[in-house]
Design a protein around this motif. Structure first.
Motif, mmCIF file in Angstrom:
data_model
loop_
_atom_site.group_PDB
_atom_site.id
_atom_site.type_symbol
_atom_site.label_atom_id
_atom_site.label_comp_id
_atom_site.label_asym_id
_atom_site.label_seq_id
_atom_site.Cartn_x
_atom_site.Cartn_y
_atom_site.Cartn_z
ATOM 1 N N ILE A 56 -33.998 0.584 11.975
ATOM 2 C CA ILE A 56 -32.561 0.851 11.970
ATOM 3 C C ILE A 56 -31.824 -0.472 11.868
ATOM 4 N N LEU A 57 -30.832 -0.514 10.967
ATOM 5 C CA LEU A 57 -30.019 -1.711 10.834
ATOM 6 C C LEU A 57 -28.553 -1.323 10.794
ATOM 7 N N ILE A 58 -27.712 -2.247 11.222
ATOM 8 C CA ILE A 58 -26.268 -2.034 11.207
ATOM 9 C C ILE A 58 -25.687 -2.906 10.114
ATOM 10 N N ARG A 59 -25.014 -2.266 9.166
ATOM 11 C CA ARG A 59 -24.419 -2.975 8.038
ATOM 12 C C ARG A 59 -22.950 -3.208 8.347
ATOM 13 N N LEU A 68 -0.898 -3.621 -1.190
ATOM 14 C CA LEU A 68 0.296 -2.798 -1.007
ATOM 15 C C LEU A 68 1.078 -3.153 0.258
ATOM 16 N N SER A 69 0.416 -3.566 1.303
ATOM 17 C CA SER A 69 1.119 -3.809 2.566
ATOM 18 C C SER A 69 1.229 -5.303 2.859
ATOM 19 N N GLY A 70 1.687 -6.062 1.910
ATOM 20 C CA GLY A 70 1.972 -7.474 2.138
ATOM 21 C C GLY A 70 0.759 -8.356 2.297
ATOM 22 N N GLY A 71 -0.372 -7.970 1.773
ATOM 23 C CA GLY A 71 -1.558 -8.812 1.828
ATOM 24 C C GLY A 71 -2.262 -8.804 3.162
ATOM 25 N N SER A 72 -2.067 -7.755 3.947
ATOM 26 C CA SER A 72 -2.735 -7.707 5.242
ATOM 27 C C SER A 72 -4.244 -7.529 5.048
ATOM 28 N N VAL A 73 -4.994 -8.052 5.994
ATOM 29 C CA VAL A 73 -6.455 -8.035 5.912
ATOM 30 C C VAL A 73 -6.975 -6.968 6.864
ATOM 31 N N TYR A 74 -7.940 -6.188 6.388
ATOM 32 C CA TYR A 74 -8.579 -5.187 7.229
ATOM 33 C C TYR A 74 -10.080 -5.187 6.952
ATOM 34 N N GLN A 75 -10.823 -4.606 7.856
ATOM 35 C CA GLN A 75 -12.271 -4.560 7.715
ATOM 36 C C GLN A 75 -12.697 -3.109 7.491
ATOM 37 N N GLU A 76 -13.568 -2.899 6.496
ATOM 38 C CA GLU A 76 -14.109 -1.578 6.261
ATOM 39 C C GLU A 76 -14.992 -1.175 7.440
ATOM 40 N N THR A 77 -15.221 0.112 7.588
ATOM 41 C CA THR A 77 -16.034 0.568 8.703
ATOM 42 C C THR A 77 -17.495 0.166 8.505
ATOM 43 N N ARG A 78 -18.159 -0.115 9.594
ATOM 44 C CA ARG A 78 -19.561 -0.475 9.514
ATOM 45 C C ARG A 78 -20.398 0.793 9.458
ATOM 46 N N SER A 79 -21.620 0.652 8.986
ATOM 47 C CA SER A 79 -22.490 1.814 8.865
ATOM 48 C C SER A 79 -23.868 1.479 9.412
ATOM 49 N N ARG A 80 -24.562 2.511 9.877
ATOM 50 C CA ARG A 80 -25.938 2.354 10.355
ATOM 51 C C ARG A 80 -26.857 2.948 9.312
ATOM 52 N N ARG A 81 -27.920 2.245 9.027
ATOM 53 C CA ARG A 81 -28.888 2.706 8.045
ATOM 54 C C ARG A 81 -30.269 2.729 8.667
ATOM 55 N N ALA A 82 -31.057 3.676 8.207
ATOM 56 C CA ALA A 82 -32.437 3.791 8.667
ATOM 57 C C ALA A 82 -33.354 3.677 7.465
ATOM 58 N N ILE A 83 -34.307 2.761 7.547
ATOM 59 C CA ILE A 83 -35.341 2.633 6.522
ATOM 60 C C ILE A 83 -36.577 3.332 7.080
ATOM 61 N N VAL A 84 -36.974 4.410 6.406
ATOM 62 C CA VAL A 84 -38.033 5.281 6.891
ATOM 63 C C VAL A 84 -39.282 5.068 6.040
ATOM 64 N N THR A 85 -40.406 4.752 6.677
ATOM 65 C CA THR A 85 -41.678 4.597 5.986
ATOM 66 C C THR A 85 -42.478 5.883 6.159
ATOM 67 N N LEU A 86 -42.942 6.440 5.037
ATOM 68 C CA LEU A 86 -43.686 7.691 5.058
ATOM 69 C C LEU A 86 -45.180 7.456 4.914
ATOM 70 N N LYS A 87 -45.940 8.487 5.289
ATOM 71 C CA LYS A 87 -47.388 8.452 5.120
ATOM 72 C C LYS A 87 -47.712 8.431 3.629
ATOM 73 N N LYS A 88 -48.791 7.773 3.268
ATOM 74 C CA LYS A 88 -49.171 7.675 1.862
ATOM 75 C C LYS A 88 -49.409 9.071 1.294
ATOM 76 N N GLY A 89 -48.784 9.353 0.177
ATOM 77 C CA GLY A 89 -48.900 10.656 -0.466
ATOM 78 C C GLY A 89 -47.680 11.540 -0.255
ATOM 79 N N ASP A 90 -46.878 11.272 0.776
ATOM 80 C CA ASP A 90 -45.654 12.038 1.015
ATOM 81 C C ASP A 90 -44.531 11.480 0.146
ATOM 82 N N VAL A 91 -43.699 12.378 -0.396
ATOM 83 C CA VAL A 91 -42.612 11.978 -1.267
ATOM 84 C C VAL A 91 -41.368 12.781 -0.899
#
Length: 95
Positions: A56-59, A68-91
């Motif tokens: 699991i990683l946090i991006r 549009l609003s005078g050049g104000s700076v904002y941050q996009e929302t962060r997201s969590r991602r999961a890298i899942v490793t499967l058994k060989k042969g599973d797709v």
């Protein structure tokens, strides 16, 4: 236990994620507050595969500047991602 639809938000279909799919690893965006065991059981229940490992990683959201609003700076929302490793042969067919 939450159902799989509440844990897995969506699959990530990028060039890097498709390269990982060749190594039997798949990337999913998950909701905050989920741990590795919940992600593992959700993937196994949703796709009928055997999960060997979950990373699991946090991006961090990118900084953006609004024209549009005078050049104000904002941050996009962060997201969590999961890298899942499967058994060989599973797709998982994501397309």
């Amino acid at each position: 236990m939450k159902p799989a639809s509440e844990i897995i938000s969506r699959p990530i279909l990028t060039e890097k994620a498709s390269g990982l799919a060749e190594a039997n690893k798949y990337v999913f965006e998950i909701l905050p507050g989920c741990d590795r065991a919940q992600v593992k059981t959700a993937i196994e229940a949703a796709f009928k595969v055997t999960v060997l490992k979950v990373n699991i990683l946090i991006r961090k959201g990118k900084m953006r500047r609004s024209r549009l609003s005078g050049g104000s700076v904002y941050q996009e929302t962060r997201s969590r991602r999961a890298i899942v490793t499967l058994k060989k042969g599973d797709v998982i067919s994501l397309a």
